[in-house]
Write an enzyme that holds these catalytic residues in place. Structure first.
Site, PDB file in Angstrom:
ATOM      1  N   GLY A 153      41.385  43.977  41.323  1.00 10.12           N
ATOM      2  CA  GLY A 153      42.828  44.091  41.507  1.00 10.12           C
ATOM      3  C   GLY A 153      43.403  45.270  40.759  1.00 10.12           C
ATOM      4  N   GLU A 206      37.255  45.352  38.108  1.00 12.44           N
ATOM      5  CA  GLU A 206      37.269  46.488  39.038  1.00 12.44           C
ATOM      6  C   GLU A 206      38.719  46.690  39.432  1.00 12.44           C
ATOM      7  OE1 GLU A 206      37.847  48.842  41.533  1.00 12.44           O
ATOM      8  OE2 GLU A 206      37.157  47.453  43.075  1.00 12.44           O
TER       9      GLU A 206
END
Length: 597
Positions: free
Chosen positions: A276, A298
């Protein structure tokens, strides 16, 4: 010759047998997955004939319902209840119970689970892509590239190499522990929690699930509120495959909700994987710190796309446009900053403009469009603000694509692909993640300048470097501070599922995919045991047994030099001293201990 001939015959026979064995199709059962509510569009549209208009400026959190709609048409798809904190904890508890059973499963059983999934995916590609397209607005081609191929590649890699990388790995024991055997064991962590984004609803569920299940864990996945409809259907596929191999119930769970749901999940599991934004990633970290839950983040990126003057302009232009428009600009590793050598700037921009002008956006299932809708409400407005800000600071629009037949209620969900020139690095468009089909292009004169521009970013996910000299491209890429680099290609890394994926800086840390991602789902345990037990055991030398002898420290000094000295003669001399002190200690009387005066 008489010795080698039988070996040659045996080797040839082995190769032939392996080849014949490959011709035998594996016995993989088929599974039935109820798709009536996603296939029967006519019935669905009869029941839900209205257009959904999401409330602007606020989330649905207060409604306790996750409302679902097609972003390309705004047609209503239904809703799912947002789970309460108590319900989330209950789901995790059930997953934990199932994991204790699954941890004892064999790799043979786990591989069969993967084969069943792979068979279903290959046979139902159109269905999977259509569900993804309806829920996120992407085209069928983009869904196939980003959802189907990546997932099939991951499954194939796990089938081929997964067990190998989870078996105990033996390591050297060093000089001091030469009589020991050392290894690393990889045990399941327990319950993995994943909070995933909306841009690839199928792959973002399957990616963490495959690694978690194959390594013996259970997993609870919170899907994005913007992709709950597709997520719940994809969950049925997983459930059917697990049932087919006799896996325990609740081993995998997919939950719906908002921020509160995610917060409880973070505090309840043994590891969290988050895909996100950097802002939410920081919140995840704060919550995880309360229970010291390990985290993989990530957080997106703003990848640099560098084009040197010695390339095939037409070829690279096609790749560049695909890089920025992939999944309507929804690519989680999207190219967002383009640096082109000034000697080819004009020709490159001209070719890119020609391609972009031919691109049309529209409802992906209503016609033949190159680009679909923007999934998240009000994001088109944000993209236009970035463009307007750049224009106010002197940038110019070089080319824009077109939009096809769009329903009146869905106009705000589309943004035409846009190419901008004369941009500056200080513009928000070059610094903030756009997550949309905007292509800002800058000139550079030297390789050093290109590297400096590429590193001038708070993000560090990936880069792509193009040059007629592969050596030159590799040299440039090696100087860019990021986690993923593609040489003369874009985003090809993710199709190599043996490679880890992740970034640095505001792009997060930790890795998923590859050996590193698979082992990140494990408790990594170091184990040391006697190599020749019970014949040779560890025994504390006399000089350093309690009470320690007067020569104890001298003994240690000699032992260190004997083991680690740089000169072989010094090591031999030290070894003689060690043996002498051991001999003296053996012949000394029992009361010849250290004096305490």
């Amino acid at each position: 010759m008489a010795f080698w001939w039988p070996l040659f015959v045996l080797g040839f026979a082995y190769v032939i047998c392996r080849f014949l064995f490959m011709l035998i199709p594996p016995n993989v059962p088929s599974i039935e997955v109820d798709a009536s509510d996603v296939l029967d569009v006519g019935n669905q549209m009869h029941e839900n004939t209205f257009i959904y208009i999401p409330p602007r400026g606020r989330t649905q959190q207060s409604d306790k319902k996750v409302q679902c709609y097609e972003p390309a048409t705004m047609k209503y798809l239904g809703y799912f209840p947002a789970l309460s904190p108590v319900e989330v904890k209950d789901r995790v508890a059930k997953a934990r119970k199932a994991q204790k059973i699954w941890a004892k499963s064999s790799f043979k059983q786990r591989r069969q689970f993967l084969r069943i999934l792979l068979k279903y995916i290959i046979e139902h590609q159109e269905l999977i892509c259509e569900v993804s397209s309806r829920d996120t607005g992407k085209t069928m081609v983009d869904a196939s590239l980003g959802e189907i191929m990546t997932t099939c590649e991951k499954i194939t890699w796990l089938l081929s190499e997964g067990e190998r990388w989870l078996k105990p790995e033996y390591r050297s024991s060093g000089r001091a522990m030469l009589h020991k055997r050392s290894r690393v064991e990889f045990h399941p962590l327990g319950v993995i929690g994943a909070i995933v984004s909306w841009n690839y609803p199928f792959h973002n569920i399957f990616n963490p699930m495959l690694a978690a299940i194959f390594s013996g864990n259970s997993i609870v996945i919170k899907v994005s509120e913007h992709a709950s409809w597709s997520g719940c259907f994809y969950f049925r596929i997983i459930q059917s495959a697990l049932a087919a191999v006799g896996a325990p119930e609740n081993l995998v769970d997919v939950i719906n909700g908002f921020a509160e749901t995610g917060e409880v999940l973070v505090s309840s599991v043994d590891k969290i994987i988050f895909v996100g934004s950097p802002g939410v990633g920081r919140m995840i970290m704060r919550n995880a710190s309360e229970t010291l839950v390990p985290v993989t983040l990530e957080l997106g990126g703003k990848d640099a796309f560098i084009v040197c003057e010695d390339v095939d302009v037409n070829h690279v232009a096609q790749i560049a446009v695909r890089g920025v428009l992939q999944s309507s600009g929804q690519n989680c590793a999207g190219a967002e900053r383009f640096y082109v050598h000034r000697d080819i700037y004009s020709s490159f921009v001209s070719q890119v403009a020609k391609i972009v002008k031919s691109v049309s956006a529209g409802p992906p299932l209503a016609g033949r469009y190159d680009m679909g809708a923007i999934c998240v409400q009000e994001h088109s407005e944000r993209l236009q603000n970035l463009v307007n800000d750049a224009l106010d600071e002197g940038a110019e629009i070089i080319a824009r694509g077109s939009c096809g037949q769009i329903g009146q209620q869905a106009v705000d969900q589309f943004f035409p692909p846009t190419v901008l020139g004369n941009v500056k690095h200080t513009m928000k468009l070059m610094q903030d993640e756009a997550f949309g089909p905007i292509m800002p292009i800058m000139k550079f004169s030297t390789d050093e300048e290109a590297v400096k521009l590429a590193n001038d970013s708070k993000y560090g996910l990936g880069c792509a470097v193009f040059s007629g000299s592969q050596r030159r491209a590799k040299e440039i890429a090696s100087q860019i501070h990021c986690g993923v680099a593609a040489i003369n290609d874009f985003a090809s890394n993710y199709m190599c599922q043996s490679l880890p994926f992740g970034g640095v800086k505001d792009s997060g840390f930790g890795r998923f995919a590859g050996v590193e991602g698979l082992r990140a789902c494990c408790l990594v345990k170091s184990v040391v045991e006697d190599r020749w037990w019970p014949f040779i055991k560890t025994k504390i030398p006399k000089p350093i047994q309690y009470p320690v002898a007067e020569s104890g420290f001298e003994f240690q000094q000699s032992l260190v030099e004997a083991l680690y000295g740089l000169n072989i003669w010094d090591r031999l001399r030290a070894l003689v001293n060690v043996l002498k002190m051991l001999s003296d200690q053996q012949t000394s009387p029992p009361n010849g201990k250290r004096r305490n005066d």
